[in-house]
Design a protein around this motif. Structure first.
Motif, PDB file in Angstrom:
ATOM      1  N   GLY A 106      -2.901   6.678   7.123  1.00 26.14           N
ATOM      2  CA  GLY A 106      -1.789   7.134   6.299  1.00 26.14           C
ATOM      3  C   GLY A 106      -2.199   8.331   5.461  1.00 26.14           C
ATOM      4  N   LEU A 121      -0.973   9.998   2.262  1.00 21.97           N
ATOM      5  CA  LEU A 121      -0.070   9.719   1.146  1.00 21.97           C
ATOM      6  C   LEU A 121      -0.453  10.545  -0.068  1.00 21.97           C
ATOM      7  CD1 LEU A 121      -0.258   6.948   2.923  1.00 21.97           C
ATOM      8  CD2 LEU A 121       0.925   5.945   0.986  1.00 21.97           C
ATOM      9  N   LEU A 141       8.762  10.421   8.180  1.00 23.12           N
ATOM     10  CA  LEU A 141       7.395  10.221   8.648  1.00 23.12           C
ATOM     11  C   LEU A 141       7.069  11.214   9.759  1.00 23.12           C
ATOM     12  CD1 LEU A 141       7.374   6.314   8.887  1.00 23.12           C
ATOM     13  CD2 LEU A 141       6.482   7.722   7.026  1.00 23.12           C
ATOM     14  N   CYS A 173       3.312  10.868   5.307  1.00 29.08           N
ATOM     15  CA  CYS A 173       4.415  10.255   4.547  1.00 29.08           C
ATOM     16  C   CYS A 173       5.005  11.244   3.547  1.00 29.08           C
ATOM     17  CB  CYS A 173       3.917   9.022   3.795  1.00 29.08           C
ATOM     18  SG  CYS A 173       3.337   7.688   4.861  1.00 29.08           S
ATOM     19  N   THR A 177      10.696   5.279   2.512  1.00 29.29           N
ATOM     20  CA  THR A 177      10.084   5.799   3.738  1.00 29.29           C
ATOM     21  C   THR A 177       8.566   5.699   3.658  1.00 29.29           C
ATOM     22  OG1 THR A 177      11.938   7.326   3.988  1.00 29.29           O
ATOM     23  CG2 THR A 177       9.973   7.787   5.290  1.00 29.29           C
ATOM     24  N   ILE A 178       8.028   5.962   2.470  1.00 24.04           N
ATOM     25  CA  ILE A 178       6.574   5.860   2.280  1.00 24.04           C
ATOM     26  C   ILE A 178       6.120   4.426   2.538  1.00 24.04           C
ATOM     27  CG2 ILE A 178       4.666   6.161   0.654  1.00 24.04           C
ATOM     28  CD1 ILE A 178       6.444   8.171  -0.864  1.00 24.04           C
ATOM     29  N   GLY A 228       6.095   3.645   6.219  1.00 24.54           N
ATOM     30  CA  GLY A 228       4.962   4.252   6.908  1.00 24.54           C
ATOM     31  C   GLY A 228       3.647   3.570   6.589  1.00 24.54           C
TER      32      GLY A 228
END
Length: 583
Positions: free
Chosen positions: A11, A13, A51, A82, A91-92, A95
């Motif tokens: 991920g 982020l 994403l 993300c 959405t984060i 993901g």
């Protein structure tokens, strides 16, 4: 492809404008159809709104070689880019639930920001390994660059001290030196980052057994081929010619072909990033969602889950409140009811001279069991230790929750796989406020799939409220019977309380024998009789008009010194018969 390449989902982020997409672009050699802000709205707004998926491969490191990876040729890092904007936290969360490890991207000129902190919280919930990437080091003054990087590195390490990522590496980079308008300038620090990713890599637990659960994040059509659903295999496996179901549409299709980053494959297992092609399916019908083995997922109206409060959420999580509940790529409002196992239920599992729960016992209490009794909670308590000797979070009634659960009652039906991770949040909070909106998280353990779950499901939950009523003895009838008052209102149906045990403050125990009159008074039978001291206490009175005190044993005297009565019982909150159970 599936047999000689090990895939790890990473991920990416961080706060908006920290350079996440630029970093993914600098690292990647292969992009999916949804990578690098290809969405027209992303280009229009100039930010990531969905994403993005891309990947790169390296030679398989020998340090990971074992019998399960004997034939593995390459290590593939699939980057899950993300969004960073506060309004896109749903959405984060979606993901983050498919990642094995994460990169927390921090703008070195700004440090930790609100969404950086929220991403850190999501990372703590969803994965065990993290690398902090200090991006945009090209914006630092040349003469102070090293000292500023060192200062920010120490600051980040201090921030992570009390998290599971206390030992996380901090890598300085410039993913896009000079910014987006600077032209083709080679990124800085990317090789160091790749080497650190390889160093942090591990062989994730993967299994192909069990029903398929495929999280779809993008759906589009290819002329002459069919409709492609791209996503991540969360559970089980999928192969060409398998029949799969879109449970939200109650529709099944046969898998025509599959690709992993533009390379054809026959099978994909848990953890794999894959595109599945089917025919005669309109992509507009499934922008995002879940695909599964036929019949393995049904519509759910409520669920029971284990739950833990996120310590950074400073508000109270109250029962009957509504929270946003995020499950995979779906977010829905739900009413919450918190309940838990009390310490006295668990304490018997402790060794006499030790303070730790046995490992098996500690594991057992984490799972919801319809046969066990659970205590209703007005709120979710912060997580405590499982140490029986320590003081845990404790309310005014002395209740110590060793394990907490939540009943989630969804405002609309959702597709929830058993065991799914969920995150509860207050997304309607001010996005500009410097607060954590993520409130709690846990794992779904029981599903209510009957639309009439309140009638057919909830009564099976043994969640009780402890009740206590207090009153006084009004007078003695005889050595084994007294009259009590102030426990009940005159309209109370006392018949439902007959036979319940009641305690006197002087030590005797009795039973409610029936009502007395119409004002809520009760007759109490004392099987072992009243103590002499109690009779003396109840017999002391002042007789008006005589000017002196007299002692008398009488069935009709007024009480001067009260003997208190206490009635304790419990009620299951979902019991349709409202029965009372004696403690």
């Amino acid at each position: 492809m599936a047999s000689d390449v090990l895939n790890i989902n990473v991920g990416v982020l961080g706060h908006i404008d920290s350079g996440k997409t630029a970093l993914a672009k600098a690292l990647s050699t292969t992009a999916s159809t949804a990578a690098f802000d290809k969405n027209p709205q992303s280009k229009e707004r100039g930010i990531t709104i969905d994403l993005g998926f891309s990947s790169f491969q390296v030679d398989f490191p020998e340090c990971l070689r074992d019998e399960t990876t004997a034939n593995t040729r390459s290590l593939q890092f699939t980057l899950v880019d993300c969004p960073g904007h506060a309004s896109l936290i749903k959405t984060i969360i979606g993901g983050a639930q498919i990642i094995d490890m994460m990169m927390l991207v921090v703008d070195v000129t700004k440090g930790m920001q609100t969404q950086t902190a929220e991403c850190l919280v999501i990372g703590e919930i969803t994965c065990d390994k993290m690398i902090v990437v200090l991006n945009k080091i090209d914006l630092l003054p040349a003469e102070r660059k090293l000292s500023m990087i060192d200062k920010m590195t120490k600051k980040m390490q201090k921030t992570l001290e009390k998290t599971k990522f206390a030992e996380a590496s901090v890598i300085p980079v410039a993913a896009k030196p000079g910014g987006p308008e600077a032209g083709e300038i080679a990124p800085v620090g990317i090789q160091d980052l790749i080497e650190n990713l390889i160093k942090q890599a591990y062989v994730p637990y993967r299994k192909s057994a069990g029903p398929l659960l495929f999280s779809v994040d993008h759906c589009f059509s290819i002329k002459g081929q069919g409709t492609v659903m791209t996503g991540t295999v969360i559970q089980g496996s999928v192969s060409v010619n398998d029949t799969i179901e879109m449970p939200s549409l109650k529709m099944t299709k046969k898998v025509k072909s599959m690709q992993m980053f533009k390379k054809p494959v026959d099978t994909a297992i848990q953890g794999g990033r894959v595109g599945i092609c089917v025919t005669q399916f309109d992509p507009k019908m499934l922008e995002r969602g879940v695909v599964s083995s036929p019949g393995s997922i049904t519509v759910t109206y409520a669920a029971v889950a284990s739950v833990k409060k996120i310590p950074y959420f400073k508000s109270t999580c109250r029962t009957k409140a509504k929270f946003h509940i995020s499950l995979l790529h779906d977010t829905v409002m739900a009413k919450v009811t918190f309940f838990g196992l009390a310490a006295n239920i668990i304490k018997e599992n402790c060794d006499n001279q030790t303070s730790d729960l046995k490992e098996k016992d500690a594991e057992d209490i984490s799972y919801f069991d319809f046969s066990k009794e659970y205590k209703y909670q007005d709120e979710l308590f912060p997580e405590g230790s499982r140490n029986c000797e320590e003081k845990l979070v404790q309310n005014e009634n002395g209740f110590v929750p060793i394990q907490q659960f939540v009943l989630l009652e969804f405002e609309r039906p959702v597709l929830v796989p058993h065991g799914a991770l969920f995150i509860g949040s207050k997304l309607d909070s001010d996005i500009h406020a410097n607060i954590c909106r993520l409130a709690f998280y846990g794992y779904v353990q029981e599903l209510f799939t009957d639309i009439k779950y309140t009638e057919n499901g909830l009564p099976n939950l043994k969640i009780y409220k402890q009740k206590m009523k207090e009153g006084v003895v009004e007078r003695i009838v005889n050595d084994q019977e007294v009259i009590g008052k102030s426990l009940f209102k005159k309209e109370t149906n006392i018949q439902t309380f007959i036979g319940l045990n009641i305690n006197l403050s002087t030590g005797e125990s009795g039973k409610i024998d029936g009502s007395f009159g119409q004002s809520g008074k009760i007759k109490i039978y004392i099987p072992d009789g009243l103590k002499e001291s109690t009779k003396s206490l109840l017999s002391t009175t002042k007789k008006k008009g005589k000017g002196k005190e007299e002692l008398a044993m009488s069935a009709h005297t007024n009480v001067d010194q009260h003997v208190k009565l206490q009635l304790t019982f419990k009620r299951y909150i979902y019991d349709t018969k409202k029965r009372m159970i004696q403690l």
